[in-house]
Design a protein around this motif. Structure first.
Motif, PDB file in Angstrom:
ATOM      1  N   THR A 274      41.078  43.225  40.564  1.00  0.00           N
ATOM      2  CA  THR A 274      40.307  42.287  40.701  1.00  0.00           C
ATOM      3  C   THR A 274      38.619  42.434  41.758  1.00  0.00           C
ATOM      4  O   THR A 274      37.682  41.956  41.032  1.00  0.00           O
ATOM      5  CB  THR A 274      41.346  41.361  41.769  1.00  0.00           C
ATOM      6  N   ASN A 275      38.831  44.013  42.683  1.00  0.00           N
ATOM      7  CA  ASN A 275      37.776  44.414  43.607  1.00  0.00           C
ATOM      8  C   ASN A 275      37.229  44.748  41.879  1.00  0.00           C
ATOM      9  O   ASN A 275      37.303  46.684  41.211  1.00  0.00           O
ATOM     10  CB  ASN A 275      37.811  44.690  44.211  1.00  0.00           C
ATOM     11  N   ARG A 276      36.037  44.413  41.245  1.00  0.00           N
ATOM     12  CA  ARG A 276      35.264  44.994  40.489  1.00  0.00           C
ATOM     13  C   ARG A 276      33.843  46.102  40.295  1.00  0.00           C
ATOM     14  O   ARG A 276      32.840  46.505  40.562  1.00  0.00           O
ATOM     15  CB  ARG A 276      34.422  44.284  39.510  1.00  0.00           C
ATOM     16  N   LYS A 277      34.462  46.630  41.738  1.00  0.00           N
ATOM     17  CA  LYS A 277      33.429  47.619  42.436  1.00  0.00           C
ATOM     18  C   LYS A 277      32.478  48.919  41.662  1.00  0.00           C
ATOM     19  O   LYS A 277      31.765  49.153  41.606  1.00  0.00           O
ATOM     20  CB  LYS A 277      33.732  48.466  43.940  1.00  0.00           C
ATOM     21  N   ASP A 278      33.546  49.433  40.408  1.00  0.00           N
ATOM     22  CA  ASP A 278      32.517  49.818  39.445  1.00  0.00           C
ATOM     23  C   ASP A 278      31.657  49.486  38.469  1.00  0.00           C
ATOM     24  O   ASP A 278      30.961  50.620  37.920  1.00  0.00           O
ATOM     25  CB  ASP A 278      33.843  51.289  39.115  1.00  0.00           C
ATOM     26  N   ASP A 279      32.306  48.482  38.725  1.00  0.00           N
ATOM     27  CA  ASP A 279      31.236  47.245  37.458  1.00  0.00           C
ATOM     28  C   ASP A 279      29.810  46.550  38.039  1.00  0.00           C
ATOM     29  O   ASP A 279      29.208  45.907  37.597  1.00  0.00           O
ATOM     30  CB  ASP A 279      31.942  46.735  36.738  1.00  0.00           C
ATOM     31  N   GLU A 281      27.315  47.249  39.302  1.00  0.00           N
ATOM     32  CA  GLU A 281      25.375  47.307  38.667  1.00  0.00           C
ATOM     33  C   GLU A 281      25.392  46.387  38.060  1.00  0.00           C
ATOM     34  O   GLU A 281      24.586  45.593  37.772  1.00  0.00           O
ATOM     35  CB  GLU A 281      25.172  48.584  37.985  1.00  0.00           C
ATOM     36  N   LEU A 282      25.848  46.444  36.310  1.00  0.00           N
ATOM     37  CA  LEU A 282      26.233  45.615  35.358  1.00  0.00           C
ATOM     38  C   LEU A 282      26.253  43.894  36.338  1.00  0.00           C
ATOM     39  O   LEU A 282      24.921  43.287  35.546  1.00  0.00           O
ATOM     40  CB  LEU A 282      26.980  46.224  34.431  1.00  0.00           C
ATOM     41  N   LEU A 283      27.428  43.894  36.324  1.00  0.00           N
ATOM     42  CA  LEU A 283      27.692  42.062  36.954  1.00  0.00           C
ATOM     43  C   LEU A 283      26.693  41.932  37.990  1.00  0.00           C
ATOM     44  O   LEU A 283      26.361  40.608  37.644  1.00  0.00           O
ATOM     45  CB  LEU A 283      28.983  42.276  37.413  1.00  0.00           C
ATOM     46  N   LYS A 285      23.267  42.977  37.461  1.00  0.00           N
ATOM     47  CA  LYS A 285      22.790  42.528  37.318  1.00  0.00           C
ATOM     48  C   LYS A 285      22.282  41.170  36.006  1.00  0.00           C
ATOM     49  O   LYS A 285      21.088  40.310  36.577  1.00  0.00           O
ATOM     50  CB  LYS A 285      22.186  43.373  36.075  1.00  0.00           C
ATOM     51  N   ILE A 286      23.638  40.807  36.161  1.00  0.00           N
ATOM     52  CA  ILE A 286      23.678  39.595  35.372  1.00  0.00           C
ATOM     53  C   ILE A 286      23.246  37.915  36.562  1.00  0.00           C
ATOM     54  O   ILE A 286      22.805  37.629  35.992  1.00  0.00           O
ATOM     55  CB  ILE A 286      24.693  39.426  34.484  1.00  0.00           C
ATOM     56  N   ARG A 287      23.850  38.758  37.445  1.00  0.00           N
ATOM     57  CA  ARG A 287      24.042  38.347  38.896  1.00  0.00           C
ATOM     58  C   ARG A 287      22.841  37.504  39.086  1.00  0.00           C
ATOM     59  O   ARG A 287      21.908  36.400  39.544  1.00  0.00           O
ATOM     60  CB  ARG A 287      24.868  37.967  39.565  1.00  0.00           C
ATOM     61  N   ASN A 288      22.237  38.920  39.151  1.00  0.00           N
ATOM     62  CA  ASN A 288      20.497  38.289  39.669  1.00  0.00           C
ATOM     63  C   ASN A 288      19.050  38.017  39.020  1.00  0.00           C
ATOM     64  O   ASN A 288      18.478  37.692  38.453  1.00  0.00           O
ATOM     65  CB  ASN A 288      19.987  39.611  40.597  1.00  0.00           C
ATOM     66  N   GLY A 289      20.278  37.692  37.542  1.00  0.00           N
ATOM     67  CA  GLY A 289      18.994  36.997  36.444  1.00  0.00           C
ATOM     68  C   GLY A 289      19.100  38.372  35.689  1.00  0.00           C
ATOM     69  O   GLY A 289      17.459  37.653  34.417  1.00  0.00           O
ATOM     70  N   GLY A 290      19.279  38.882  35.628  1.00  0.00           N
ATOM     71  CA  GLY A 290      18.107  40.103  34.634  1.00  0.00           C
ATOM     72  C   GLY A 290      18.823  40.028  32.819  1.00  0.00           C
ATOM     73  O   GLY A 290      17.662  41.141  32.458  1.00  0.00           O
ATOM     74  N   PHE A 291      19.084  39.337  32.613  1.00  0.00           N
ATOM     75  CA  PHE A 291      19.319  38.688  31.403  1.00  0.00           C
ATOM     76  C   PHE A 291      19.270  37.481  30.742  1.00  0.00           C
ATOM     77  O   PHE A 291      19.094  37.064  29.599  1.00  0.00           O
ATOM     78  CB  PHE A 291      20.975  38.811  30.442  1.00  0.00           C
ATOM     79  N   PHE A 302      21.931  40.201  26.372  1.00  0.00           N
ATOM     80  CA  PHE A 302      23.535  39.602  26.695  1.00  0.00           C
ATOM     81  C   PHE A 302      24.337  39.391  25.992  1.00  0.00           C
ATOM     82  O   PHE A 302      25.614  39.782  25.570  1.00  0.00           O
ATOM     83  CB  PHE A 302      22.887  38.609  27.695  1.00  0.00           C
ATOM     84  N   TYR A 303      23.721  38.981  24.527  1.00  0.00           N
ATOM     85  CA  TYR A 303      24.823  38.236  23.525  1.00  0.00           C
ATOM     86  C   TYR A 303      25.685  39.335  23.025  1.00  0.00           C
ATOM     87  O   TYR A 303      26.309  39.480  21.966  1.00  0.00           O
ATOM     88  CB  TYR A 303      24.019  37.519  22.688  1.00  0.00           C
ATOM     89  N   ASP A 304      24.719  40.724  23.000  1.00  0.00           N
ATOM     90  CA  ASP A 304      24.856  41.874  22.078  1.00  0.00           C
ATOM     91  C   ASP A 304      26.535  42.411  22.702  1.00  0.00           C
ATOM     92  O   ASP A 304      27.494  43.239  23.070  1.00  0.00           O
ATOM     93  CB  ASP A 304      24.286  43.154  22.218  1.00  0.00           C
ATOM     94  N   LEU A 305      25.986  42.626  24.655  1.00  0.00           N
ATOM     95  CA  LEU A 305      27.276  42.887  25.836  1.00  0.00           C
ATOM     96  C   LEU A 305      28.333  41.699  25.883  1.00  0.00           C
ATOM     97  O   LEU A 305      29.194  42.497  25.773  1.00  0.00           O
ATOM     98  CB  LEU A 305      26.794  42.675  27.329  1.00  0.00           C
ATOM     99  N   LEU A 306      27.898  40.836  24.999  1.00  0.00           N
ATOM    100  CA  LEU A 306      29.420  39.359  25.283  1.00  0.00           C
ATOM    101  C   LEU A 306      30.108  40.230  23.925  1.00  0.00           C
ATOM    102  O   LEU A 306      31.467  39.890  23.922  1.00  0.00           O
ATOM    103  CB  LEU A 306      28.822  38.056  25.236  1.00  0.00           C
TER     104      LEU A 306
END
Length: 345
Positions: A274-279, A281-283, A285-291, A302-306
């Protein structure tokens, strides 16, 4: 409490405050709670300064639930964002790999606030509930998040006639669960379609032809609410707080990817993380509007990532060593043992 203590957040002290008196005083809770832990962004590690604190847990059924006429599925306290599931309901949800309940069994040690011997035993046996059903359940939740992103784009950027088509598809998607539940529906019919508008402010609009007989009122209300919520969401266009709305969109995008991450862990490794501490940086970035682009849609990156995560989940599903379905004999033996203990408490 590790990373949380660094921010001065003492969750156990918070739990002991008067606001959480129900944890100690409610007859269904108290010493019947076997697990209680963090939920939401604090569980995932994606919290920020204004994040709400959610608690999620599991409590044993009362003897009257198991042998008598009472029934109980979950306890909710909206003031504190606390949800505690009855053990028997929790088992049913876990058997379907329900994401919201799987999360409770995948926390880091420091994220549990209450953990009894039975709670630890449930954690030790969480593998009993893992199966390839995770593909459908996590994929379904991820699909709902994706539709929210697509809906937001349609609200703000499409011409009215195209928006109406998009709304129609969204309503049909919202009714998908209803239609699956009533695959051999003999109580009537509903037909949705687009035609020339009767509303002078629109060019086209959605119409409905519906005919029912002896339909339970609650089923009708659920179906109507699903349609109403979609329409209401679209009609908010131009009336929303832009910053707040963008925040919600980015949050949906983050959870979309997070759900795929969790599903892949289950299918590839047979574990719940549940704790995505290793992820993070990516999460984050998405959360803060990076995409997100200026027009509030999401970038091709973002859609390539998806697409990459969708492909990874499909591959993990094909190659997973997990069974198609849980071993019900083992599950039933475990549930019976726990409920026998619950009867004596």
């Amino acid at each position: 409490m590790g990373q949380f203590a660094d921010r001065g957040m003492d969750f156990k002290k918070r739990m002991e405050s008067e606001a959480y008196h129900f944890l100690r005083e409610d007859k269904r809770l108290g010493n019947r709670i076997i697990l209680l832990g963090l939920g939401g962004s604090y569980a995932y590690g994606t919290y920020h300064e204004s994040s709400d604190v959610d608690f999620r847990g599991i409590t044993l059924n009362l003897p009257s639930d198991l042998l008598g006429l009472s029934s109980f599925e979950q306890f909710e306290d909206r003031e504190t964002d606390t949800v505690i599931y009855a053990f028997n309901k929790m088992v049913r949800l876990l058997l379907d790999c329900n994401p919201n309940t799987c999360e409770i069994l995948g926390l880091d040690e420091e994220q549990y606030l209450i953990k009894t011997e039975l709670g630890q035993e449930l954690l030790d046996n969480r593998g009993l509930f893992l199966s390839k059903r995770a593909v459908r359940s996590f994929g379904g939740y991820a699909g709902a998040q994706l539709r929210r992103l697509q809906n937001a784009s349609a609200r703000d950027s499409l011409p009215q006639t195209e928006r109406e088509k998009h709304i129609l598809n969204s309503v049909r998607n919202a009714l998908e669960d209803f239609e699956l539940r009533y695959s051999s529906f003999d109580k009537g019919s509903i037909h949705l379609y687009i035609d020339k508008a009767e509303n002078q402010d629109l060019e086209t609009e959605i119409f409905v032809d519906a005919q029912y007989k002896h339909l339970p009122l609650r089923d009708y209300e659920n179906m109507w609410s699903a349609m109403h919520n979609v329409i209401k969401d679209y009609d908010k266009a131009g009336k929303r707080n832009r910053k707040k709305d963008d925040d919600h969109l980015n949050k949906h995008a983050m959870h979309l990817i997070r759900l795929f991450m969790m599903a892949i862990d289950i299918l590839e490794k047979g574990e719940i993380r549940t704790n995505r501490k290793d992820d993070l940086e990516l999460l984050m970035k998405i959360r803060n509007g990076g995409f997100q682009k200026e027009d509030r849609t999401f970038s091709g990156e973002f859609y390539d990532l998806l697409a990459d995560y969708e492909g990874r989940m499909e591959k993990a599903s094909r190659e997973s060593c997990l069974p198609d379905n849980p071993d019900m004999e083992k599950v039933e033996a475990f549930v019976e043992r726990v409920n026998r203990i619950a009867l004596d408490m």
